[in-house]
Design a protein around this motif. Sequence first.
Motif, PDB file in Angstrom:
ATOM      1  N   LEU A   1      48.343 -20.408  73.040  1.00  0.00           N
ATOM      2  CA  LEU A   1      49.501 -19.548  73.301  1.00  0.00           C
ATOM      3  C   LEU A   1      50.621 -19.716  72.290  1.00  0.00           C
ATOM      4  O   LEU A   1      51.578 -18.934  72.296  1.00  0.00           O
ATOM      5  N   ASP A   2      50.509 -20.688  71.402  1.00  0.00           N
ATOM      6  CA  ASP A   2      51.505 -20.854  70.344  1.00  0.00           C
ATOM      7  C   ASP A   2      51.089 -20.159  69.058  1.00  0.00           C
ATOM      8  O   ASP A   2      51.759 -20.302  68.030  1.00  0.00           O
ATOM      9  N   ARG A   3      49.990 -19.400  69.112  1.00  0.00           N
ATOM     10  CA  ARG A   3      49.481 -18.724  67.914  1.00  0.00           C
ATOM     11  C   ARG A   3      49.437 -17.208  68.104  1.00  0.00           C
ATOM     12  O   ARG A   3      49.476 -16.707  69.230  1.00  0.00           O
ATOM     13  N   ILE A   4      49.347 -16.518  66.967  1.00  0.00           N
ATOM     14  CA  ILE A   4      49.354 -15.052  66.985  1.00  0.00           C
ATOM     15  C   ILE A   4      47.975 -14.527  67.420  1.00  0.00           C
ATOM     16  O   ILE A   4      46.959 -15.188  67.208  1.00  0.00           O
ATOM     17  N   PRO A   5      47.932 -13.324  68.008  1.00  0.00           N
ATOM     18  CA  PRO A   5      46.660 -12.716  68.387  1.00  0.00           C
ATOM     19  C   PRO A   5      46.173 -11.708  67.355  1.00  0.00           C
ATOM     20  O   PRO A   5      45.289 -10.902  67.627  1.00  0.00           O
ATOM     21  N   GLY A   6      46.780 -11.744  66.164  1.00  0.00           N
ATOM     22  CA  GLY A   6      46.479 -10.728  65.155  1.00  0.00           C
ATOM     23  C   GLY A   6      47.341  -9.496  65.366  1.00  0.00           C
ATOM     24  O   GLY A   6      48.064  -9.375  66.355  1.00  0.00           O
ATOM     25  N   GLY A   7      47.273  -8.583  64.416  1.00  0.00           N
ATOM     26  CA  GLY A   7      48.087  -7.375  64.540  1.00  0.00           C
ATOM     27  C   GLY A   7      47.514  -6.243  63.717  1.00  0.00           C
ATOM     28  O   GLY A   7      46.601  -6.455  62.935  1.00  0.00           O
ATOM     29  N   SER A   8      47.976  -5.051  63.929  1.00  0.00           N
ATOM     30  CA  SER A   8      49.044  -4.717  64.859  1.00  0.00           C
ATOM     31  C   SER A   8      48.578  -4.587  66.307  1.00  0.00           C
ATOM     32  O   SER A   8      49.387  -4.491  67.222  1.00  0.00           O
ATOM     33  N   GLY A   9      47.264  -4.604  66.519  1.00  0.00           N
ATOM     34  CA  GLY A   9      46.729  -4.389  67.857  1.00  0.00           C
ATOM     35  C   GLY A   9      46.464  -5.659  68.630  1.00  0.00           C
ATOM     36  O   GLY A   9      45.480  -5.744  69.368  1.00  0.00           O
ATOM     37  N   GLY A  10      47.339  -6.645  68.508  1.00  0.00           N
ATOM     38  CA  GLY A  10      47.127  -7.909  69.185  1.00  0.00           C
ATOM     39  C   GLY A  10      47.117  -7.799  70.692  1.00  0.00           C
ATOM     40  O   GLY A  10      46.459  -8.584  71.379  1.00  0.00           O
ATOM     41  N   GLY A  11      47.837  -6.830  71.246  1.00  0.00           N
ATOM     42  CA  GLY A  11      47.850  -6.663  72.692  1.00  0.00           C
ATOM     43  C   GLY A  11      46.493  -6.294  73.243  1.00  0.00           C
ATOM     44  O   GLY A  11      46.040  -6.844  74.251  1.00  0.00           O
ATOM     45  N   SER A  12      45.814  -5.350  72.581  1.00  0.00           N
ATOM     46  CA  SER A  12      44.481  -4.934  73.035  1.00  0.00           C
ATOM     47  C   SER A  12      43.488  -6.072  72.927  1.00  0.00           C
ATOM     48  O   SER A  12      42.692  -6.325  73.845  1.00  0.00           O
TER      49      SER A  12
ATOM     50  N   SER B   1      43.779  -3.425  61.790  1.00  0.00           N
ATOM     51  CA  SER B   1      44.482  -3.763  63.035  1.00  0.00           C
ATOM     52  C   SER B   1      43.618  -3.761  64.283  1.00  0.00           C
ATOM     53  O   SER B   1      44.117  -4.028  65.376  1.00  0.00           O
ATOM     54  N   ILE B   2      42.329  -3.438  64.152  1.00  0.00           N
ATOM     55  CA  ILE B   2      41.363  -3.698  65.213  1.00  0.00           C
ATOM     56  C   ILE B   2      40.522  -4.910  64.839  1.00  0.00           C
ATOM     57  O   ILE B   2      40.330  -5.832  65.639  1.00  0.00           O
ATOM     58  N   ARG B   3      40.043  -4.933  63.610  1.00  0.00           N
ATOM     59  CA  ARG B   3      39.105  -5.979  63.184  1.00  0.00           C
ATOM     60  C   ARG B   3      39.774  -7.351  63.048  1.00  0.00           C
ATOM     61  O   ARG B   3      39.225  -8.363  63.486  1.00  0.00           O
ATOM     62  N   GLN B   4      40.959  -7.398  62.452  1.00  0.00           N
ATOM     63  CA  GLN B   4      41.617  -8.696  62.262  1.00  0.00           C
ATOM     64  C   GLN B   4      42.023  -9.336  63.594  1.00  0.00           C
ATOM     65  O   GLN B   4      41.767 -10.526  63.807  1.00  0.00           O
ATOM     66  N   PRO B   5      42.619  -8.606  64.557  1.00  0.00           N
ATOM     67  CA  PRO B   5      42.849  -9.214  65.872  1.00  0.00           C
ATOM     68  C   PRO B   5      41.545  -9.635  66.550  1.00  0.00           C
ATOM     69  O   PRO B   5      41.503 -10.654  67.245  1.00  0.00           O
ATOM     70  N   GLY B   6      40.488  -8.829  66.364  1.00  0.00           N
ATOM     71  CA  GLY B   6      39.197  -9.211  66.920  1.00  0.00           C
ATOM     72  C   GLY B   6      38.742 -10.558  66.398  1.00  0.00           C
ATOM     73  O   GLY B   6      38.263 -11.415  67.150  1.00  0.00           O
ATOM     74  N   ALA B   7      38.917 -10.766  65.089  1.00  0.00           N
ATOM     75  CA  ALA B   7      38.467 -12.014  64.462  1.00  0.00           C
ATOM     76  C   ALA B   7      39.198 -13.221  65.026  1.00  0.00           C
ATOM     77  O   ALA B   7      38.586 -14.245  65.317  1.00  0.00           O
ATOM     78  N   VAL B   8      40.511 -13.125  65.196  1.00  0.00           N
ATOM     79  CA  VAL B   8      41.286 -14.311  65.595  1.00  0.00           C
ATOM     80  C   VAL B   8      41.332 -14.534  67.102  1.00  0.00           C
ATOM     81  O   VAL B   8      41.844 -15.555  67.558  1.00  0.00           O
ATOM     82  N   THR B   9      40.791 -13.576  67.881  1.00  0.00           N
ATOM     83  CA  THR B   9      40.747 -13.754  69.341  1.00  0.00           C
ATOM     84  C   THR B   9      39.316 -13.885  69.863  1.00  0.00           C
ATOM     85  O   THR B   9      39.114 -14.010  71.077  1.00  0.00           O
ATOM     86  N   GLY B  10      38.323 -13.847  68.985  1.00  0.00           N
ATOM     87  CA  GLY B  10      36.945 -13.986  69.425  1.00  0.00           C
ATOM     88  C   GLY B  10      36.398 -12.766  70.131  1.00  0.00           C
ATOM     89  O   GLY B  10      35.493 -12.870  70.961  1.00  0.00           O
ATOM     90  N   THR B  11      36.914 -11.585  69.800  1.00  0.00           N
ATOM     91  CA  THR B  11      36.437 -10.336  70.389  1.00  0.00           C
ATOM     92  C   THR B  11      35.759  -9.478  69.324  1.00  0.00           C
ATOM     93  O   THR B  11      35.826  -9.764  68.128  1.00  0.00           O
ATOM     94  N   VAL B  12      35.102  -8.414  69.771  1.00  0.00           N
ATOM     95  CA  VAL B  12      34.453  -7.466  68.869  1.00  0.00           C
ATOM     96  C   VAL B  12      35.418  -6.304  68.624  1.00  0.00           C
ATOM     97  O   VAL B  12      35.941  -5.725  69.571  1.00  0.00           O
ATOM     98  N   GLY B  13      35.665  -5.983  67.365  1.00  0.00           N
ATOM     99  CA  GLY B  13      36.555  -4.883  67.021  1.00  0.00           C
ATOM    100  C   GLY B  13      35.904  -3.943  66.042  1.00  0.00           C
ATOM    101  O   GLY B  13      35.300  -4.382  65.063  1.00  0.00           O
ATOM    102  N   VAL B  14      36.001  -2.634  66.288  1.00  0.00           N
ATOM    103  CA  VAL B  14      35.313  -1.636  65.462  1.00  0.00           C
ATOM    104  C   VAL B  14      36.288  -0.627  64.890  1.00  0.00           C
ATOM    105  O   VAL B  14      37.087  -0.033  65.632  1.00  0.00           O
ATOM    106  N   LYS B  15      36.233  -0.428  63.575  1.00  0.00           N
ATOM    107  CA  LYS B  15      36.917   0.693  62.926  1.00  0.00           C
ATOM    108  C   LYS B  15      35.865   1.744  62.601  1.00  0.00           C
ATOM    109  O   LYS B  15      35.031   1.544  61.719  1.00  0.00           O
ATOM    110  N   PRO B  16      35.848   2.870  63.306  1.00  0.00           N
ATOM    111  CA  PRO B  16      34.864   3.906  63.010  1.00  0.00           C
ATOM    112  C   PRO B  16      35.103   4.559  61.645  1.00  0.00           C
ATOM    113  O   PRO B  16      36.153   4.378  61.022  1.00  0.00           O
ATOM    114  N   THR B  17      34.119   5.316  61.187  1.00  0.00           N
ATOM    115  CA  THR B  17      34.311   6.158  60.005  1.00  0.00           C
ATOM    116  C   THR B  17      35.566   7.001  60.185  1.00  0.00           C
ATOM    117  O   THR B  17      35.803   7.552  61.270  1.00  0.00           O
TER     118      THR B  17
END
Length: 506
Positions: free
Chosen positions: A147-158, A178-194
């Motif tokens: 909780l002392d670290r960032i969740p990535g951005g700009s979509g860190g909330g999602s 802003s989908i992929r980078q927050p995904g990486a630092v929170t251990g989630t899957v993030g997709v940027k479509p074409t």
Amino acid sequence: MSLIHRTAAELADALAAGETTSVELTQAYLDRIAAVDGAVHAFLHVDAEGALAQAAASDARRASGTLLSALDGVPIAVKDVLATEGLPTTCGSKILEGWIPPYDATVVRRLREAGLPILGKTNMDEFAMGSSTEHSAYGATHNPWDLDRIPGGSGGGSAAAVAAFEAPLAIGTDTGGSIRQPGAVTGTVGVKPTYGGVSRYGLVALANSLDQAGPVTRTVLDSALLHEVIGGHDPMDSTSIDQPLPDLVAAAKQGATGDLTGLRVGVISELSGDGWQPGVMARFQESVDLLVKAGAEVVEVSCPHFVHAMAAYYLILPAEASSNLAKFDAMRYGLRVWPEGKPDASAEEVMRATRDAGFGDEVKRRIILGTYALSSGYYDAYYGQAQKVRTLISRDFEAAFEKADVLVSPTAPTTAFKLGEKLDDPIAMYLNDLATIPANLAGVPGISVPSGLAEEDGLPAGFQILAPALADDRCYRVGAALEAALLEQWGGPLLDQAPTLEGAAR
């Protein structure tokens, strides 16, 4: 396993089997939000009444045998940059505080038409300008892993909402990662479509030629299921591609068998080396080795103009942003601030006072930079040159895809850094998107899949897979194959290793 810890696909199966109801499921997530979001701050607005009403409607459809989609009844969270009829849409900015759109973005409309109850709107960097979700006017979001670290951005909330089990699915937007980078630092899957594969109608624009909405989920299959709900042609968006999506769910299921025989994987030589966290690189190399074991052929590819991607991006994006944000003028909607001591202030003075009070420092920084880049005498030297570099980056992709079917790299150079650590150093902050920006400049699809925990800090790292435009199915096939191999190695989902957050409070 509790309901909230199941994947969206598993929840859909549980609903179909009559093991639970959409109302019960939605209430479970609302209870989780109430329990932990005070610490995480993933949500800006929770619509409990609306979500439960939508869930009840889903249960009624299921009883009558008239389901709208495979995900009918599975709740979702939506980034606060997408217009939602009847719900606040602030883009994380004071200048839109209290604004309630009279219409739905196409993505939101398709979610409703597919029967997914909308839990609420998630926090974000103001107007999607940031790499850490610290630039929200309503306070930072916290990474559920620490909780002392960032969740990535700009979509860190999602990303944080999914990682904290506050939602099984979420929608983000990706302008430079802003989908992929927050995904990486929170251990989630993030997709940027074409680019053009998912409608941008109703998405409050940051940079029109770069923005793209996409899924944030726990698994690759969940992303494929959600992508098929929100994707496809939309006549309301002039940049929407008028052709059907590939079969993304089938690609994910094929990849999950673990067979990548004959697939060529290109490792991008420019996206590694000095400045990349050793633990991130170790997880990346392990993931490449797993792809080889699955039958893939690995080749090294060079994309020489990627080293200029960040410089080009931070001229193109501010230029488009400065134009897009000109409409927030205190005249038509949103915040209006009257200059102190000027009862007869002109429209220009009201506009100046409003924009000064309503925009945060990062937004002002980019407006100034973009306006300068577009100004007379500098347009050709800056914006024009950046567009030429963009063309060269697209050509790098074309050449690389002649040698490989997909390209891979770490999603972000480091794991999540501490809140406040880079707020006073914009360049250091921008460098977090080093690996993700090229895909937005070229319009190609990308996915970030969790690759494990870095040794230095025990925090998640991400593995990025890029494919040619309109070949989103390749991202899902390779991502699912890697995910299956890693799940076997870990003995279960990576998010199961995250802190429980029970009793957490801020």
